[in-house]
Structure formats: structure tokens, C-alpha cells
Scaffold this motif. Structure first.
Motif, mmCIF file in Angstrom:
data_model
loop_
_atom_site.group_PDB
_atom_site.id
_atom_site.type_symbol
_atom_site.label_atom_id
_atom_site.label_comp_id
_atom_site.label_asym_id
_atom_site.label_seq_id
_atom_site.Cartn_x
_atom_site.Cartn_y
_atom_site.Cartn_z
ATOM 1 N N VAL A 1 0.904 -1.177 0.111
ATOM 2 C CA VAL A 1 0.046 -0.079 0.099
ATOM 3 C C VAL A 1 0.875 1.363 -0.033
ATOM 4 O O VAL A 1 0.634 2.393 -0.904
ATOM 5 C CB VAL A 1 -1.013 0.092 1.204
ATOM 6 N N TRP A 2 1.766 1.310 0.798
ATOM 7 C CA TRP A 2 2.860 2.453 0.953
ATOM 8 C C TRP A 2 3.725 2.505 -0.432
ATOM 9 O O TRP A 2 3.986 3.604 -0.593
ATOM 10 C CB TRP A 2 3.715 2.227 2.266
ATOM 11 N N ARG A 3 4.157 1.405 -0.906
ATOM 12 C CA ARG A 3 4.902 1.589 -2.379
ATOM 13 C C ARG A 3 3.993 1.914 -3.132
ATOM 14 O O ARG A 3 4.460 2.738 -4.098
ATOM 15 C CB ARG A 3 5.294 0.167 -2.562
ATOM 16 N N ALA A 4 2.852 1.532 -3.348
ATOM 17 C CA ALA A 4 1.935 2.091 -4.189
ATOM 18 C C ALA A 4 1.809 3.754 -4.308
ATOM 19 O O ALA A 4 1.640 4.438 -5.286
ATOM 20 C CB ALA A 4 0.507 1.422 -4.508
ATOM 21 N N LYS A 5 1.257 4.311 -3.087
ATOM 22 C CA LYS A 5 1.427 5.514 -2.875
ATOM 23 C C LYS A 5 2.700 6.515 -3.323
ATOM 24 O O LYS A 5 2.500 7.345 -4.073
ATOM 25 C CB LYS A 5 0.968 5.987 -1.590
ATOM 26 N N LEU A 6 3.613 5.894 -2.873
ATOM 27 C CA LEU A 6 4.849 6.398 -3.241
ATOM 28 C C LEU A 6 5.307 6.581 -4.516
ATOM 29 O O LEU A 6 5.641 7.375 -5.255
ATOM 30 C CB LEU A 6 6.179 5.834 -2.683
ATOM 31 N N LEU A 7 5.199 5.264 -5.338
ATOM 32 C CA LEU A 7 5.609 5.130 -6.605
ATOM 33 C C LEU A 7 4.602 5.771 -7.566
ATOM 34 O O LEU A 7 5.189 6.510 -8.572
ATOM 35 C CB LEU A 7 5.543 3.801 -7.102
ATOM 36 N N ALA A 8 3.211 5.950 -7.294
ATOM 37 C CA ALA A 8 2.304 6.789 -8.029
ATOM 38 C C ALA A 8 2.713 8.021 -8.142
ATOM 39 O O ALA A 8 2.621 9.137 -9.226
ATOM 40 C CB ALA A 8 0.833 6.416 -7.619
ATOM 41 N N PRO B 1 -1.503 13.382 1.551
ATOM 42 C CA PRO B 1 -0.965 12.495 2.729
ATOM 43 C C PRO B 1 -1.330 10.917 2.308
ATOM 44 O O PRO B 1 -2.441 10.580 1.706
ATOM 45 C CB PRO B 1 -1.882 12.955 3.848
ATOM 46 N N ALA B 2 -0.459 9.975 2.569
ATOM 47 C CA ALA B 2 0.990 10.324 2.954
ATOM 48 C C ALA B 2 1.874 10.824 2.094
ATOM 49 O O ALA B 2 1.866 10.285 0.826
ATOM 50 C CB ALA B 2 1.584 9.115 3.733
ATOM 51 N N THR B 3 2.726 11.891 2.203
ATOM 52 C CA THR B 3 3.376 12.543 1.140
ATOM 53 C C THR B 3 4.591 11.422 0.813
ATOM 54 O O THR B 3 4.835 10.488 1.535
ATOM 55 C CB THR B 3 4.259 13.897 1.634
ATOM 56 N N SER B 4 5.275 11.774 -0.373
ATOM 57 C CA SER B 4 6.225 10.792 -0.522
ATOM 58 C C SER B 4 7.418 10.835 0.188
ATOM 59 O O SER B 4 7.982 9.729 0.506
ATOM 60 C CB SER B 4 6.954 11.289 -2.189
ATOM 61 N N ALA C 1 8.193 7.002 1.914
ATOM 62 C CA ALA C 1 9.726 6.668 1.799
ATOM 63 C C ALA C 1 10.097 6.529 3.149
ATOM 64 O O ALA C 1 10.773 5.416 3.578
ATOM 65 C CB ALA C 1 10.385 7.516 1.090
ATOM 66 N N ASP C 2 9.888 7.185 4.325
ATOM 67 C CA ASP C 2 10.539 7.014 5.638
ATOM 68 C C ASP C 2 9.680 5.737 6.224
ATOM 69 O O ASP C 2 10.245 4.989 6.894
ATOM 70 C CB ASP C 2 9.998 8.249 6.441
ATOM 71 N N TRP C 3 8.352 5.598 6.038
ATOM 72 C CA TRP C 3 7.706 4.441 6.467
ATOM 73 C C TRP C 3 8.194 3.098 5.899
ATOM 74 O O TRP C 3 8.591 2.035 6.635
ATOM 75 C CB TRP C 3 6.411 4.684 6.136
ATOM 76 N N LEU C 4 8.682 3.216 4.619
ATOM 77 C CA LEU C 4 9.255 2.061 4.009
ATOM 78 C C LEU C 4 10.395 1.739 4.543
ATOM 79 O O LEU C 4 10.959 0.587 4.549
ATOM 80 C CB LEU C 4 9.180 2.112 2.442
ATOM 81 N N GLY C 5 11.466 2.990 4.868
ATOM 82 C CA GLY C 5 12.660 2.754 5.262
ATOM 83 C C GLY C 5 12.570 1.979 6.689
ATOM 84 O O GLY C 5 13.514 1.077 6.895
ATOM 85 N N ILE C 6 11.780 2.403 7.615
ATOM 86 C CA ILE C 6 11.663 1.850 8.882
ATOM 87 C C ILE C 6 11.524 0.478 8.765
ATOM 88 O O ILE C 6 12.192 -0.077 9.436
ATOM 89 C CB ILE C 6 10.661 2.592 9.696
ATOM 90 N N ALA C 7 10.236 -0.029 7.878
ATOM 91 C CA ALA C 7 10.109 -1.225 7.673
ATOM 92 C C ALA C 7 11.274 -2.189 7.188
ATOM 93 O O ALA C 7 11.328 -3.255 7.686
ATOM 94 C CB ALA C 7 8.861 -1.471 6.865
ATOM 95 N N THR C 8 11.924 -1.723 6.342
ATOM 96 C CA THR C 8 12.943 -2.257 5.560
ATOM 97 C C THR C 8 14.054 -2.476 6.716
ATOM 98 O O THR C 8 14.724 -3.420 6.934
ATOM 99 C CB THR C 8 13.584 -1.726 4.475
ATOM 100 N N LEU C 9 14.262 -1.548 7.758
ATOM 101 C CA LEU C 9 15.180 -1.905 8.631
ATOM 102 C C LEU C 9 14.748 -2.743 10.105
ATOM 103 O O LEU C 9 15.560 -2.898 10.858
ATOM 104 C CB LEU C 9 15.590 -0.317 9.315
ATOM 105 N N GLY C 10 13.478 -3.102 9.747
ATOM 106 C CA GLY C 10 13.065 -4.223 10.787
ATOM 107 C C GLY C 10 12.185 -3.408 11.922
ATOM 108 O O GLY C 10 11.814 -4.118 13.048
ATOM 109 N N GLY C 11 12.004 -2.160 11.727
ATOM 110 C CA GLY C 11 11.270 -1.295 12.990
ATOM 111 C C GLY C 11 9.920 -1.341 12.543
ATOM 112 O O GLY C 11 9.215 -2.100 11.614
ATOM 113 N N ASP C 12 9.048 -0.626 13.372
ATOM 114 C CA ASP C 12 7.557 -0.558 13.290
ATOM 115 C C ASP C 12 7.460 0.771 12.639
ATOM 116 O O ASP C 12 7.323 1.951 13.622
ATOM 117 C CB ASP C 12 6.840 -0.877 14.615
ATOM 118 N N PRO C 13 7.100 0.818 11.585
ATOM 119 C CA PRO C 13 6.931 2.300 10.961
ATOM 120 C C PRO C 13 5.706 3.050 11.293
ATOM 121 O O PRO C 13 5.557 4.330 11.228
ATOM 122 C CB PRO C 13 6.796 1.783 9.191
ATOM 123 N N ASP C 14 4.884 2.421 11.966
ATOM 124 C CA ASP C 14 3.663 2.914 12.458
ATOM 125 C C ASP C 14 3.605 3.675 13.894
ATOM 126 O O ASP C 14 3.140 4.559 14.376
ATOM 127 C CB ASP C 14 2.631 2.234 12.541
#
Length: 396
Positions: free
Chosen positions: A321-328, A368-371, A375-388
Motif C-alpha cells: 500500500v505504501w509502495r503504491a502511494k510513493l511510486l504513483a 497524505p501520506a506525502t512521498s 519513503a520514511d515508512w518503508l525505510g523503517i520497515a526495511t530496517l526491521g522497525g515498526d513504521p507506525d
């Protein structure tokens, strides 16, 4: 549009969107120039039955899935992104309401009378009513926990007082989804479906770079609504629903902006062919790269929608979902800019489709959510954190 999406959405609804797109496009320039709301577009949507797209079939609607909505929204955006964007708000309201199954309602403690009230709102949508979203506020954006609009119980139902900004369709909708905090306990956030009428005042503040025809004005509320206008019939459900259905609040815009990006390619191809410039290799290369970029974004949006339909709220679904918003958002802005450059200076004149599409596309990263937030949300998720929880600012 992939084969699976064709099956998910009613053929009639998708065909209707495709038929309407040229009609919306023919009106788009005037509405953009004047900043006027496309009333005729919305009359056409009503006649086509598209306001019932997300309404369950047993309540008179089409019963489309999220993927079905995405397919229709993208086609409408190829006609007029502003019209598709306002339609997105209505689909978000009806889609979220229609997604509350009996099992989810029981888990959330939704009483039977609240479900009956919900069904009345959905039936009205299937019959042609449409709803706007009044959530964002100055200084708070779309963060529900930061809202200043408040509500309190009164003898007649609920008293709601506050101001909203960026309310697309303000002054034209039949009702508004309003998020507000409890005056007694500010940690409690609820949502109400407020009917148009007395107690609502539209302040004409929308004079923007792009999406000029959305009538996204400020909305001031000092209104009392009946008790059954509290969605879910239980206070405090807004934050819960936002976490259960982030696709409506985060990625529903994505389909609109891939449609705008595709429209930019269409407009550039028409312009270049008409001026005999299609033989230039550099121009062809720009169109080729744009086509590939938009096709990739379309596939990501389709994959996110597929996962929403099959596993809503799942951790991996939410990442898509977050990837779609960022990429679009980023793709629309980059493609529209490249198409304008390929077409040349003549396409920058006011009234040229590419000039309008360039401005409309630039807005995709800002919703919202801005790009940057995506990107920050996805970065946190990639690092193993809880982006929410681990972001620099609370998402809701």
C-alpha cells in the motif's frame, strides 16, 4: 489493466468509466482555468451509477473490490484527474463503510442499529448521493490524533464544532465524513457522516497550482447531527479503522495519479504526432521511458490492490500500500515533466492539456501520506522497525 482487474470490477462500471473519460477531458480545461467544480461530471457519474461502485450488491450497488475501484478511478483520471480525485473521496467513504463485515462489526462492538444506519447511507449512495471527506486541518494535516475539531453528546445527538481544510467537493457533496475528537477525552477520535445543510459554511480558499477543479475549500462546522450519524455507533473507532484499512487513507490516491500519468503520455503522443515531431529519436525515447515507468507503477498499484482484497491489514499488504502511494506520486510528477519537455515550449501555454496535466501530476506526492513520509515508512520497515510507531511523527 490486467485480466484479473477486469474480472473484479463490473464490466458495466469499467465500460462506463471509459465512456465518460473523453467527456470529462473535454470539460477539464475550462474547469481548470476557472477553478470551477465539474458539476456536469458528477451528474454523469450519478447517471452511470458509479456512486454505488463500492456499495454491496445487496444494498443496490456494484459491490466492487478495492482493485475494482482502482481500475475505475484510473480510467476516470485519464479524463480529468480532479474529477477522479473527488470521486476517490466518495469511494473511500463508501468503501470503508462497505468493508465492515459482520465479523469485523462484532469484533469492534458495532451495534445492530449502527449497521442499519450504515446501510441507509450506502443505499443512498447507490441511489446517487455522494460524500466528501472533511478530515485535514490547518496545522494538523490528516493526523487524527492532532485534530482540533471537537464533538460532544447533546440531547438531539452530537454537537460538532471546528474547521477543516482541503475538503474536496466542499459545497457540492450530499454529506461529509468528519473526523473529530471528544471534548471530554481528547484521546478519543470518532467519525461522523454530516449531511449538507445548516451548520456548515464553505470558505472559498482553494486557488491552487494543480487539481484546481476539486473545490477543496475550507469547511467550518457548528452543527448538531442525529445520534445515528456517529459511524459505527461507538466512539473512538476512527483510529482503529485507520489502522485496519490504511489503503483508503494512504493509497486510494495512487490509482488516480497513475491515470494522470497515463493521460500525460496520451496527450504528448497526440501533440507530437500532430506537429510531425514523432520522428525524433530523443522524443521517442522519452515516450518509451515514460510508458515503461507508468506500466511499472500500474503493476505496483494493481499488486497492492490485489493484496488489499485478499489480505487486508496484513503487514506485507500494508507495505505494498505504501509502495503504491510513493511510486504513483513520484512517477506521475516525473512522467508529466518529461512529456512537457518532449512536447516543447508550445505545450506550456495555458490551456494546453500537458500544461494542466503537469500541474495536476505534481500534486500526487503532496497528498497524505506525502512521498517523503511514504519513503520514511518503508525505510523503517526495511530496517526491521515498526513504521507506525517509530517514525519521526505519528502517522495518525
Amino acid at each position: 489493466m490486467n485480466e484479473r482487474s477486469e474480472r473484479i470490477v463490473s464490466t458495466d462500471a469499467l465500460d462506463a468509466a471509459r465512456r465518460l473519460a473523453p467527456r470529462l477531458a473535454a470539460r477539464a480545461a475550462e474547469h481548470d482555468r476557472n477553478g470551477s467544480f465539474p458539476v456536469d461530471d458528477f451528474n454523469d457519474l450519478a447517471v452511470a451509477g458509479l456512486f454505488g461502485l463500492m456499495v454491496p450488491a445487496e444494498l443496490g450497488g456494484t459491490g466492487a473490490t478495492f482493485a475494482g475501484y482502482a481500475a475505475v478511478a484510473s480510467e476516470l483520471a485519464r479524463g480529468n484527474g480532479a474529477t477522479a480525485l473527488v470521486f476517490n473521496m466518495h469511494a473511500s467513504v463508501t468503501g470503508a463503510l462497505g468493508a465492515v463485515t459482520e465479523e469485523l462489526a462484532e469484533a469492534l462492538g458495532v451495534p445492530a442499529e449502527a449497521l442499519a444506519a450504515r446501510d441507509r447511507l450506502l443505499r443512498a449512495a447507490a441511489e446517487g448521493a455522494w460524500y466528501a471527506v472533511a478530515m485535514s486541518e490547518r496545522g494538523a494535516g490528516a493526523r487524527l490524533s492532532q485534530l482540533t475539531t471537537v464533538y460532544e453528546p447533546v440531547e438531539q445527538g452530537w454537537r460538532i464544532k471546528g474547521s477543516k481544510t482541503f475538503c474536496s467537493g466542499a459545497g457540492h457533496a450530499d454529506g461529509y465524513l468528519v473526523a473529530a475528537r471528544s471534548a471530554a477525552d481528547p484521546s478519543v477520535v470518532s467519525q461522523f457522516l454530516v449531511p449538507a445543510g445548516d451548520g456548515l459554511t464553505v470558505e472559498p480558499t482553494w486557488d491552487s497550482l494543480g487539481m484546481r477543479a476539486t473545490a477543496s475549500h475550507d469547511l467550518h462546522l457548528d452543527v448538531t447531527v442525529p445520534a445515528d450519524r456517529l459511524l459505527g455507533g461507538v466512539e473512538g473507532l476512527a483510529l482503529v479503522v485507520a489502522q485496519l484499512m490504511p489503503h483508503w487513507l494512504v493509497a486510494s490516491y495512487a490509482a488516480v495519479y497513475v491515470g494522470v500519468a497515463r493521460a500525460s503520455i496520451d496527450a504528448a503522443a497526440e501533440h507530437l504526432n500532430a506537429r510531425g515531431l514523432a520522428g525524433l529519436p530523443a522524443v521517442r525515447a522519452r515516450l518509451g521511458r515514460a510508458d515503461a515507468a507508468v506500466a511499472a507503477a500500474e503493476l505496483v498499484v494493481a499488486e497492492a490492490a490485489r493484496r488489499v482484497d485478499e489480505a487486508p491489514g496484513d503487514a506485507e499488504t500494508n507495505r505494498w500500500v505504501w509502495r503504491a502511494k510513493l511510486l504513483a506520486g513520484t512517477t506521475a510528477a516525473e512522467v508529466a515533466a518529461s512529456m512537457l519537455e518532449a512536447a516543447g515550449t508550445s505545450a506550456t501555454r495555458r490551456g494546453h492539456p500537458l500544461e494542466r496535466l503537469y500541474r495536476d501530476a505534481r500534486c500526487g506526492s503532496l497528498h497524505p501520506a506525502t512521498s517523503d513520509v511514504c519513503a520514511d515508512w518503508l525505510g523503517i520497515a526495511t530496517l526491521g522497525g515498526d513504521p507506525d510507531r517509530d517514525g519521526s511523527a505519528p502517522r495518525w
